[in-house]
Design a protein around this motif. Sequence first.
Motif, PDB file in Angstrom:
ATOM      1  N   GLY A  41       0.796  -1.221   0.000  1.00  0.00           N
ATOM      2  CA  GLY A  41       0.000   0.000   0.000  1.00  0.00           C
ATOM      3  C   GLY A  41       0.826   1.268   0.000  1.00  0.00           C
ATOM      4  O   GLY A  41       0.287   2.369  -0.166  1.00  0.00           O
ATOM      5  N   LEU A  42       2.149   1.142   0.161  1.00  0.00           N
ATOM      6  CA  LEU A  42       3.008   2.308   0.361  1.00  0.00           C
ATOM      7  C   LEU A  42       3.684   2.749  -0.938  1.00  0.00           C
ATOM      8  O   LEU A  42       4.269   1.942  -1.654  1.00  0.00           O
ATOM      9  CB  LEU A  42       4.066   1.983   1.415  1.00  0.00           C
ATOM     10  N   PHE A  43       3.601   4.042  -1.203  1.00  0.00           N
ATOM     11  CA  PHE A  43       4.232   4.653  -2.381  1.00  0.00           C
ATOM     12  C   PHE A  43       5.093   5.839  -1.943  1.00  0.00           C
ATOM     13  O   PHE A  43       4.609   6.732  -1.239  1.00  0.00           O
ATOM     14  CB  PHE A  43       3.172   5.196  -3.347  1.00  0.00           C
ATOM     15  N   LEU A  44       6.348   5.857  -2.358  1.00  0.00           N
ATOM     16  CA  LEU A  44       7.153   7.074  -2.297  1.00  0.00           C
ATOM     17  C   LEU A  44       6.724   7.916  -3.493  1.00  0.00           C
ATOM     18  O   LEU A  44       6.837   7.468  -4.635  1.00  0.00           O
ATOM     19  CB  LEU A  44       8.641   6.733  -2.387  1.00  0.00           C
ATOM     20  N   VAL A  45       6.213   9.134  -3.260  1.00  0.00           N
ATOM     21  CA  VAL A  45       5.628   9.898  -4.361  1.00  0.00           C
ATOM     22  C   VAL A  45       6.463  11.096  -4.789  1.00  0.00           C
ATOM     23  O   VAL A  45       6.350  11.564  -5.923  1.00  0.00           O
ATOM     24  CB  VAL A  45       4.186  10.360  -4.050  1.00  0.00           C
ATOM     25  N   LYS A  46       7.332  11.604  -3.901  1.00  0.00           N
ATOM     26  CA  LYS A  46       8.119  12.774  -4.285  1.00  0.00           C
ATOM     27  C   LYS A  46       9.356  12.901  -3.416  1.00  0.00           C
ATOM     28  O   LYS A  46       9.302  12.645  -2.207  1.00  0.00           O
ATOM     29  CB  LYS A  46       7.278  14.055  -4.181  1.00  0.00           C
ATOM     30  N   VAL A  47      10.465  13.296  -4.037  1.00  0.00           N
ATOM     31  CA  VAL A  47      11.686  13.657  -3.319  1.00  0.00           C
ATOM     32  C   VAL A  47      12.002  15.100  -3.696  1.00  0.00           C
ATOM     33  O   VAL A  47      12.053  15.433  -4.879  1.00  0.00           O
ATOM     34  CB  VAL A  47      12.870  12.738  -3.698  1.00  0.00           C
ATOM     35  N   ARG A  48      12.178  15.963  -2.694  1.00  0.00           N
ATOM     36  CA  ARG A  48      12.406  17.386  -2.961  1.00  0.00           C
ATOM     37  C   ARG A  48      13.876  17.749  -2.777  1.00  0.00           C
ATOM     38  O   ARG A  48      14.512  17.311  -1.807  1.00  0.00           O
ATOM     39  CB  ARG A  48      11.538  18.254  -2.035  1.00  0.00           C
ATOM     40  N   TYR A  49      14.372  18.599  -3.685  1.00  0.00           N
ATOM     41  CA  TYR A  49      15.749  19.072  -3.668  1.00  0.00           C
ATOM     42  C   TYR A  49      15.777  20.593  -3.692  1.00  0.00           C
ATOM     43  O   TYR A  49      14.775  21.236  -4.027  1.00  0.00           O
ATOM     44  CB  TYR A  49      16.515  18.515  -4.878  1.00  0.00           C
ATOM     45  N   PRO A  50      16.935  21.194  -3.364  1.00  0.00           N
ATOM     46  CA  PRO A  50      17.045  22.648  -3.429  1.00  0.00           C
ATOM     47  C   PRO A  50      16.688  23.176  -4.825  1.00  0.00           C
ATOM     48  O   PRO A  50      17.026  22.552  -5.841  1.00  0.00           O
ATOM     49  CB  PRO A  50      18.514  22.910  -3.107  1.00  0.00           C
ATOM     50  N   GLU A  51      16.016  24.303  -4.846  1.00  0.00           N
ATOM     51  CA  GLU A  51      15.629  24.916  -6.120  1.00  0.00           C
ATOM     52  C   GLU A  51      16.867  25.196  -6.959  1.00  0.00           C
ATOM     53  O   GLU A  51      17.878  25.691  -6.456  1.00  0.00           O
ATOM     54  CB  GLU A  51      14.869  26.222  -5.851  1.00  0.00           C
ATOM     55  N   GLY A  52      16.789  24.832  -8.224  1.00  0.00           N
ATOM     56  CA  GLY A  52      17.898  25.080  -9.133  1.00  0.00           C
ATOM     57  C   GLY A  52      18.823  23.894  -9.334  1.00  0.00           C
ATOM     58  O   GLY A  52      19.675  23.922 -10.224  1.00  0.00           O
ATOM     59  N   LEU A  53      18.684  22.840  -8.506  1.00  0.00           N
ATOM     60  CA  LEU A  53      19.569  21.675  -8.672  1.00  0.00           C
ATOM     61  C   LEU A  53      19.211  20.864  -9.894  1.00  0.00           C
ATOM     62  O   LEU A  53      20.065  20.461 -10.679  1.00  0.00           O
ATOM     63  CB  LEU A  53      19.536  20.803  -7.411  1.00  0.00           C
ATOM     64  N   LEU A  54      17.895  20.613 -10.087  1.00  0.00           N
ATOM     65  CA  LEU A  54      17.458  19.740 -11.174  1.00  0.00           C
ATOM     66  C   LEU A  54      16.882  20.588 -12.330  1.00  0.00           C
ATOM     67  O   LEU A  54      15.694  20.553 -12.611  1.00  0.00           O
ATOM     68  CB  LEU A  54      16.409  18.744 -10.666  1.00  0.00           C
ATOM     69  N   VAL A  55      17.760  21.341 -12.958  1.00  0.00           N
ATOM     70  CA  VAL A  55      17.317  22.186 -14.074  1.00  0.00           C
ATOM     71  C   VAL A  55      17.928  21.750 -15.401  1.00  0.00           C
ATOM     72  O   VAL A  55      17.348  21.977 -16.470  1.00  0.00           O
ATOM     73  CB  VAL A  55      17.644  23.678 -13.819  1.00  0.00           C
ATOM     74  N   ASP A  56      19.086  21.100 -15.334  1.00  0.00           N
ATOM     75  CA  ASP A  56      19.790  20.761 -16.576  1.00  0.00           C
ATOM     76  C   ASP A  56      19.395  19.367 -17.033  1.00  0.00           C
ATOM     77  O   ASP A  56      20.159  18.412 -16.910  1.00  0.00           O
ATOM     78  CB  ASP A  56      21.312  20.859 -16.342  1.00  0.00           C
TER      79      ASP A  56
END
Length: 256
Positions: free
Chosen positions: A237-252
Amino acid sequence: MTGAVTRYFIDVLYKGTLYSGFQVQENAHTVQAALDKALSTLFRAPVVTTGSSRTDAGVHALQNFLHFDTALPLHPQFLYKINAILPEDIVLKAIYEVPPDAHARFDALGRSYEYYLYREKDPFMKDRGYFFPYTLDTGLLQEAAAIIKDYTDFTSFSKRNTQVKTFLCKIHESYWTVSEKQLVYNVSANRFLRGMVRGLVGTMLRVGRGKLTLQDFHNVIAGKDCTLADFAVPPQGLFLVKVRYPEGLLVDDRLK
């Protein structure tokens, strides 16, 4: 000829039903091992990934991240090629070039999970939720979920034999989404302990069924004793749905 070593983050989703968890283990079929094998096959050189979040056997992810280093160029059809190599229950969604010191696990600012229960027998939910046809007071469930936000020490909801140095977590969101056939527990925090979400869900369900009072629930959290919590809800029943990082890290995004 190869160039300088580049670090990449990859964004993946997977159905965990057939895997012995996420992290590479000796003599075990894991999600990370399948990803390492597929990447090594495509690059024709050994690739070892580092994951952001370890999920248990049978647990799913709509988003998880890993990082790896390589001096080899990306294939122009990287996404198509890697997904053709990966098993059908793992999908690589995106790849980002990041600074060389970026770390998939340690740079994560927070994670969000959902736990699914379904109330009517449904073969299509069998490995993606917990069949729970029992009477529940959803008002009490919501009150219990709100109580969780008042605490920071979740020792009671960490399974034994864990290696962590602190049991402190900051809960940002904790609530139930209720529909006629389904209940979903939604929780976001800066970090989670081993077994924590399932322990929270199992213990809240005892409140919802009238087996624990709200004061009892307070006492379970304040007791800082994992024998007081109920971890007996199944992993599917368990889902990992989101991992958050500092803004600007995942842009490229290398593939756009």
